[in-house]
Design an enzyme around this catalytic site. Structure first.
Site, PDB file in Angstrom:
ATOM      1  N   GLU A   1       0.380  -1.021   0.241  1.00  0.00           N
ATOM      2  CA  GLU A   1      -0.016  -0.068   0.006  1.00  0.00           C
ATOM      3  C   GLU A   1       0.664   0.671  -0.271  1.00  0.00           C
ATOM      4  OE1 GLU A   1      -2.602  -3.214   2.515  1.00  0.00           O
ATOM      5  OE2 GLU A   1      -0.412  -2.347   1.910  1.00  0.00           O
TER       6      GLU A   1
ATOM      7  N   SER B   1      20.239 -41.168 -10.358  1.00  0.00           N
ATOM      8  CA  SER B   1      18.900 -39.928 -10.236  1.00  0.00           C
ATOM      9  C   SER B   1      19.359 -38.613 -10.483  1.00  0.00           C
ATOM     10  CB  SER B   1      18.497 -39.541  -8.960  1.00  0.00           C
ATOM     11  OG  SER B   1      18.917 -38.758  -8.136  1.00  0.00           O
TER      12      SER B   1
ATOM     13  N   TRP C   1      20.257 -37.082 -14.564  1.00  0.00           N
ATOM     14  CA  TRP C   1      18.807 -36.177 -14.244  1.00  0.00           C
ATOM     15  C   TRP C   1      17.737 -37.018 -15.158  1.00  0.00           C
ATOM     16  CZ3 TRP C   1      20.225 -32.907 -11.444  1.00  0.00           C
ATOM     17  CH2 TRP C   1      21.024 -32.301 -11.436  1.00  0.00           C
TER      18      TRP C   1
ATOM     19  N   THR D   1      20.002 -39.305   1.187  1.00  0.00           N
ATOM     20  CA  THR D   1      20.421 -38.449   0.251  1.00  0.00           C
ATOM     21  C   THR D   1      21.495 -37.344   0.174  1.00  0.00           C
ATOM     22  OG1 THR D   1      18.219 -37.543  -0.277  1.00  0.00           O
ATOM     23  CG2 THR D   1      19.415 -36.338  -1.159  1.00  0.00           C
TER      24      THR D   1
ATOM     25  N   ASP E   1      24.311 -38.684  -2.559  1.00  0.00           N
ATOM     26  CA  ASP E   1      24.376 -37.668  -4.009  1.00  0.00           C
ATOM     27  C   ASP E   1      25.150 -36.260  -3.504  1.00  0.00           C
ATOM     28  OD1 ASP E   1      22.431 -39.089  -4.866  1.00  0.00           O
ATOM     29  OD2 ASP E   1      20.827 -38.075  -4.621  1.00  0.00           O
TER      30      ASP E   1
ATOM     31  N   LEU F   1      22.225 -27.768  -2.855  1.00  0.00           N
ATOM     32  CA  LEU F   1      20.939 -27.496  -2.420  1.00  0.00           C
ATOM     33  C   LEU F   1      20.976 -25.769  -2.617  1.00  0.00           C
ATOM     34  CD1 LEU F   1      19.940 -29.837   0.484  1.00  0.00           C
ATOM     35  CD2 LEU F   1      19.394 -29.817  -1.772  1.00  0.00           C
TER      36      LEU F   1
ATOM     37  N   GLU G   1      12.919 -32.715  -0.525  1.00  0.00           N
ATOM     38  CA  GLU G   1      13.393 -33.078  -1.447  1.00  0.00           C
ATOM     39  C   GLU G   1      13.526 -34.427  -1.419  1.00  0.00           C
ATOM     40  OE1 GLU G   1      15.891 -31.319  -3.818  1.00  0.00           O
ATOM     41  OE2 GLU G   1      14.699 -28.990  -4.006  1.00  0.00           O
TER      42      GLU G   1
ATOM     43  N   GLY H   1      14.977 -38.586   0.836  1.00  0.00           N
ATOM     44  CA  GLY H   1      14.723 -39.510   0.248  1.00  0.00           C
ATOM     45  C   GLY H   1      13.128 -40.072   0.814  1.00  0.00           C
TER      46      GLY H   1
END
Length: 369
Positions: A54, A170, A172, A198, A202, A206, A294, A296
């Site tokens: 506003e 995973s 891609w 994860t 991996d 992040l 995200e 696992g």
């Protein structure tokens, strides 16, 4: 309300969406000021601590705000926080009418803003496009009313329902367009949550890399503190924005993470693992409004069975890897279809060669407003 009112509220919603992911712990809000059928001012809340929507719209309108109609997605605030109350600013500007999308669920406001405006002789109407106005602030609404973060589960999976091959690979599954969309989701949330498996498998960053946006906090659920000290999220540049949630209460064990700059949260234990209910309560008390989960599969399954996921986003890729892959959720005790956890489909779109499916808990015919 008229079609003209709807058109101006749609514009206010468009402006409000520009603030998503940038205003926490405040809501995303858009405002349009109209005089004699012409837009004379508009604005949105750009960041917590900066002027509200506003105020930005009034600044643009200047003296033309006197006698004008104001369209705002959320009830104007009536209390002083980091910034002065918007209701008082609207009164001082001499506006004629305020049309709001929804009542502010914040107990500090919750109708008080409307009352202040009406007492000053300003016409007030609310409820125009209320569903759309609530939708852009689901995390704010949940957090302010329950103290808990809003949790969105996201995964990329193959056409036969796998999130990784038998070896755990995973990268891609989804296409580049979908990865960009994922990074926009990351930028829109206060935090990303993953399980320790994860991190070990991996070593993910992040972070937000494929689009412009802020990097969210990183939350690792690690019951027995198995996170290697060498992983990227504990590097000198990233550790200060990393939280490790555990049940291990020995300060000497914590020290190796604390010395790197990470935060350790000790949670209650449930069935031998971090209690997700307790963790979410602790994160909510830290002001975290929204979490992108995200994986696992064990963590996602536990959160699903605890009923703490508010929204689902599935990226379905046209790939098949067979029955030896990993499913998105590890669930316990489901032996019949009657025990299946049911979802309702929302929006279904394309992202490059992938299909994106939004879903919600429950069995209602459409996504909640």
């Amino acid at each position: 309300m008229s079609e003209q009112d709807k058109r101006h509220m749609k514009r206010a919603l468009t402006l409000a969406r520009k603030g998503i992911g940038k205003t926490s712990p405040n809501p995303a809000v858009g405002c349009v000021i109209v005089k004699a059928g012409r837009i004379v001012g508009e604005g949105w809340h750009k960041k917590a601590g900066l002027p509200h929507a506003e105020i930005n719209a009034l600044t643009m309108a200047g003296s033309e705000a006197q006698g004008a109609d104001v369209y705002v997605t959320l009830e104007p605030c009536s209390h002083t926080g980091r910034t002065p109350p918007c209701a008082e600013a609207l009164i001082a500007a001499g506006v004629r009418r305020v049309v709001a999308g929804m009542v502010d669920p914040n107990p500090k406001v919750a109708g008080k803003g409307f009352a202040v405006l009406r007492k000053a002789g300003i016409m007030v109407e609310h409820g125009l496009m209320a569903g759309e106005c609530r939708a852009i602030n689901r995390p704010f609404i949940k957090h302010i009313t329950t103290g808990l973060p809003y949790v969105t589960y996201k995964c990329a999976m193959t056409l036969d329902g796998n999130i990784a091959t038998v070896t755990g690979e995973s990268q891609w599954i989804s296409c580049m367009d979908s990865r960009r969309t994922t990074h926009r989701l990351r930028a829109a949330n206060d935090a990303i949550m993953v399980g320790v498996d994860t991190i070990i498998t991996d070593n993910p960053q992040l972070t937000v890399r494929h689009v412009k946006g802020r990097n969210p906090l990183r939350i690792i659920v690690d019951t027995r503190l198995r996170t290697p000290e060498s992983v990227g999220v504990l590097s000198q540049q990233m550790a200060h924005d990393t939280i490790i949630a555990t049940t291990e209460s020995n300060p000497r064990v914590h020290m190796r993470y604390l010395q790197q700059g990470a935060t350790v949260i000790v949670c209650d234990e449930y069935d031998g693992r971090v209690s997700m209910v307790d963790l979410l309560q602790k994160l909510g008390k830290r002001g975290i409004q929204s979490i992108l989960l995200e994986g696992g599969s064990r963590l996602a399954g536990e959160m699903l069975q605890n009923g703490v996921i508010d929204e689902f986003v599935f990226f379905l890729a046209p790939k098949i890897i067979g029955s030896d892959g990993f499913a998105p959720f590890t669930l316990r005790g489901v032996t019949s279809m009657n025990q299946a956890i049911r979802l309702q489909f929302g929006q279904v779109t394309r992202s490059g060669q992938d299909i994106v499916i939004h879903a919600w808990p429950g069995e209602a015919p459409c996504s909640p407003a």
